[in-house]
Every structure is written in structure tokens, then in C-alpha cells.
Design a protein around this motif. Structure first.
Motif, PDB file in Angstrom:
ATOM      1  N   PHE A  37      56.176   0.330  41.661  1.00 10.95           N
ATOM      2  CA  PHE A  37      57.135   0.332  42.758  1.00 10.95           C
ATOM      3  C   PHE A  37      58.222   1.362  42.505  1.00 10.95           C
ATOM      4  CE2 PHE A  37      55.327  -3.940  43.027  1.00 10.95           C
ATOM      5  CZ  PHE A  37      55.024  -4.019  44.376  1.00 10.95           C
ATOM      6  N   ASP A  38      58.815   1.848  43.590  1.00 13.47           N
ATOM      7  CA  ASP A  38      59.895   2.812  43.477  1.00 13.47           C
ATOM      8  C   ASP A  38      61.126   2.149  42.856  1.00 13.47           C
ATOM      9  OD1 ASP A  38      61.926   4.782  45.747  1.00 13.47           O
ATOM     10  OD2 ASP A  38      61.151   5.264  43.754  1.00 13.47           O
ATOM     11  N   THR A  39      61.991   2.967  42.272  1.00 13.94           N
ATOM     12  CA  THR A  39      63.174   2.409  41.604  1.00 13.94           C
ATOM     13  C   THR A  39      64.095   1.703  42.592  1.00 13.94           C
ATOM     14  OG1 THR A  39      63.037   4.250  40.040  1.00 13.94           O
ATOM     15  CG2 THR A  39      65.075   2.958  40.051  1.00 13.94           C
ATOM     16  N   ASP A  40      64.298   2.301  43.771  1.00 14.92           N
ATOM     17  CA  ASP A  40      65.175   1.685  44.774  1.00 14.92           C
ATOM     18  C   ASP A  40      64.621   0.355  45.268  1.00 14.92           C
ATOM     19  OD1 ASP A  40      66.852   3.874  44.556  1.00 14.92           O
ATOM     20  OD2 ASP A  40      65.826   4.972  46.150  1.00 14.92           O
ATOM     21  N   ASP A  41      63.290   0.269  45.395  1.00  7.90           N
ATOM     22  CA  ASP A  41      62.682  -0.992  45.816  1.00  7.90           C
ATOM     23  C   ASP A  41      62.786  -2.047  44.719  1.00  7.90           C
ATOM     24  OD1 ASP A  41      61.995   0.236  48.194  1.00  7.90           O
ATOM     25  OD2 ASP A  41      60.015   0.836  47.462  1.00  7.90           O
ATOM     26  N   ALA A  42      62.648  -1.630  43.469  1.00  8.37           N
ATOM     27  CA  ALA A  42      62.739  -2.586  42.365  1.00  8.37           C
ATOM     28  C   ALA A  42      64.167  -3.095  42.177  1.00  8.37           C
ATOM     29  CB  ALA A  42      62.240  -1.936  41.068  1.00  8.37           C
ATOM     30  N   ILE A  43      65.166  -2.271  42.497  1.00  8.00           N
ATOM     31  CA  ILE A  43      66.560  -2.705  42.359  1.00  8.00           C
ATOM     32  C   ILE A  43      66.860  -3.858  43.308  1.00  8.00           C
ATOM     33  CG2 ILE A  43      68.949  -1.961  42.817  1.00  8.00           C
ATOM     34  CD1 ILE A  43      68.274   0.697  41.579  1.00  8.00           C
ATOM     35  N   ALA A  44      66.112  -3.944  44.417  1.00  6.92           N
ATOM     36  CA  ALA A  44      66.332  -5.052  45.356  1.00  6.92           C
ATOM     37  C   ALA A  44      66.084  -6.400  44.696  1.00  6.92           C
ATOM     38  CB  ALA A  44      65.426  -4.883  46.580  1.00  6.92           C
TER      39      ALA A  44
END
Length: 255
Positions: free
Chosen positions: A147-154
Motif C-alpha cells: 500500500f502507498d504511504t499516504d494510504d497506510a498512514i490512515a
């Protein structure tokens, strides 16, 4: 042997001793305040009733006082997340974006162990959230899955996000060209089918060979999984698009 004279008394002496009152210096010392005893008894009984009485809200559910923080000896806990070999290069490239949320937001101690190909997390005395270590592990694991970093930060900011993983063979046993065609139907031309599933169900989908990872809410994951299962079983993409449009319109009306 004669009996002691101090213990021998005549009957008239015994009567006189019983009838004679004891000498009292102060009469107030022998007076007991009955009202004080009653008040102390009522206070103790009411306090005991308050301690044992259960507070109930309007719907009949019990209310409990919040737990008190007890300062005790701090024990550091550690977690180790293994990184697949093909995700080590993206991890090194994205490391400046990965560690700040873990250190600043979750107050964890983080390091990348290149030799062991893992990311190690540890709690400290500055960690305030009791579930910070688990959130940090889920975040790093989501990145390791693709997963992308921005999606994982969610995953750090929202509590209602989950990751579900399943394989194509769990739905239908496919081999050779049939397996490749099923993966192609899920991805679509230039990834259009996958993007359509993500936008309609508000999820993120990662295709890793035979494994499929879905990131999103519980109901949204169910919608995306149903669309992917239909494609694996051989449904034409046009029919899946139609179902996704219906689901997307229902979700808009619901919100």
C-alpha cells in the motif's frame, strides 16, 4: 491453710458493696452521645450504599467511572515487522515519510534493521497511547504489503480501517493461463477495473501475484471483495461495473 481475709466477706458487706456506687470524678465521661452514634451509623451505611449502588443511564446501561492511571514501573515492549525483499528498496526510499508519524504521533522508538530486513518498534515512557505499538505495527505491515504511504498512514488516524487478505485459489482453483486471465480481469486494461472497484467501494486494493489485499472499512471491504470474487468466477467486467454503479449510488444516498 487459712483462706485470705481479703476474700472473706459477710453477707451484709456484700450487699453494701453492690449497693455502693463507684466514685466518678467527672460525670461527662460516662455520658454517650446517642445522636453522634446514629449519625456515624447512617453516614457509613449511606456511603456503603453509594459504593455498592450501580449508576444507570437513560437506556438502562450501567455507568462506570473511568479507570485511574496508576504510575508503576514501565516495561518497554517491542515489535518486529519483517519486510519482504522486494519492498526493501521502496522502504529505504520512503523512510523519511514513514518514521515521523511513528515517532511524533505515536511516541514510539523506531529503527530499520537492514541486515535482518525488518522494522523494529519499541514503546517508551513517553508513549501515552496503550495501543500505539499495535497501530504502528499495522502501519508498517500495510506498507510492506504494497500500500502507498499516504494510504497506510490512515491506519494511524482512523480506528475503523482494516486489512483483509485472501488468495485467488481460496475462491476458485485456477492454474496456468486461467490464473493469468483472472488476474487480468481484476486489474483491467491499464488498471481501470481495479481503480473502478477502489473508487466505488472507497477502498484500496493491492494485487500481489495470487494474493489480494484490501484496505478499508468493514462494509467497504465486503463490497470490494464481492466485486473481485465475481471477476474471479468469470463474470464480465461490464456486469461488475453495473453492480458497482448501483452500490456507489446507494452509498451516496446513505451519506
Amino acid at each position: 491453710m487459712p483462706a485470705p481475709t481479703a476474700l472473706l466477706r459477710r453477707p451484709d458487706q456484700l450487699a453494701e458493696a453492690v449497693s455502693t456506687p463507684l466514685p466518678v470524678d467527672n460525670d461527662d465521661d460516662l455520658l454517650v452521645d446517642v445522636t453522634n452514634i446514629a449519625s456515624v451509623g447512617t453516614q457509613s451505611s449511606t456511603q456503603q450504599m453509594e459504593d455498592t449502588e450501580m449508576q444507570v443511564d437513560e437506556e438502562g446501561r450501567p455507568r462506570f467511572a473511568p479507570a485511574k492511571l496508576v504510575d508503576g514501573p514501565h516495561t518497554a515492549e517491542t515489535r518486529k515487522v519483517l519486510i519482504p525483499p522486494h519492498r526493501m528498496t521502496p522502504l529505504k526510499a520512503s523512510w523519511p515519510k514513514i518514521y515521523p508519524p511513528l515517532v511524533e504521533h505515536l511516541k514510539l522508538q523506531v529503527r530499520m534493521n537492514v541486515k535482518a530486513k525488518a522494522v523494529e518498534l519499541r514503546s517508551s515512557k513517553h508513549t501515552t497511547d496503550p495501543g500505539a505499538l499495535q497501530k504502528g505495527e499495522d502501519f508498517v505491515k500495510a506498507f510492506s504489503l504494497g500500500f502507498d504511504t499516504d494510504d497506510a498512514i490512515a491506519l494511524l488516524r482512523l480506528d475503523e480501517l482494516y486489512i483483509e487478505t485472501f488468495e485467488i485459489k481460496d475462491v476458485k482453483t485456477l492454474n496456468g493461463e486461467h490464473l493469468g486471465r483472472a488476474i487480468g480481469r481484476i486489474a483491467g486494461k491499464d488498471g481501470k477495473t481495479k481503480f473502478a472497484i477502489e473508487n466505488a467501494s472507497r477502498t484500496r486494493v493491492v494485487l500481489a501475484d495470487q494474493k489480494i489485499h484490501i484496505l478499508g472499512g468493514f462494509k467497504n471491504i465486503h463490497i470490494a471483495r464481492e466485486a473481485i470474487v465475481s471477476l474471479i468466477l468469470g463474470s464480465p467486467p461490464g456486469k461488475v461495473y453495473g453492480n458497482l454503479r448501483k452500490v456507489a449510488s446507494r452509498m451516496k444516498d446513505r451519506f
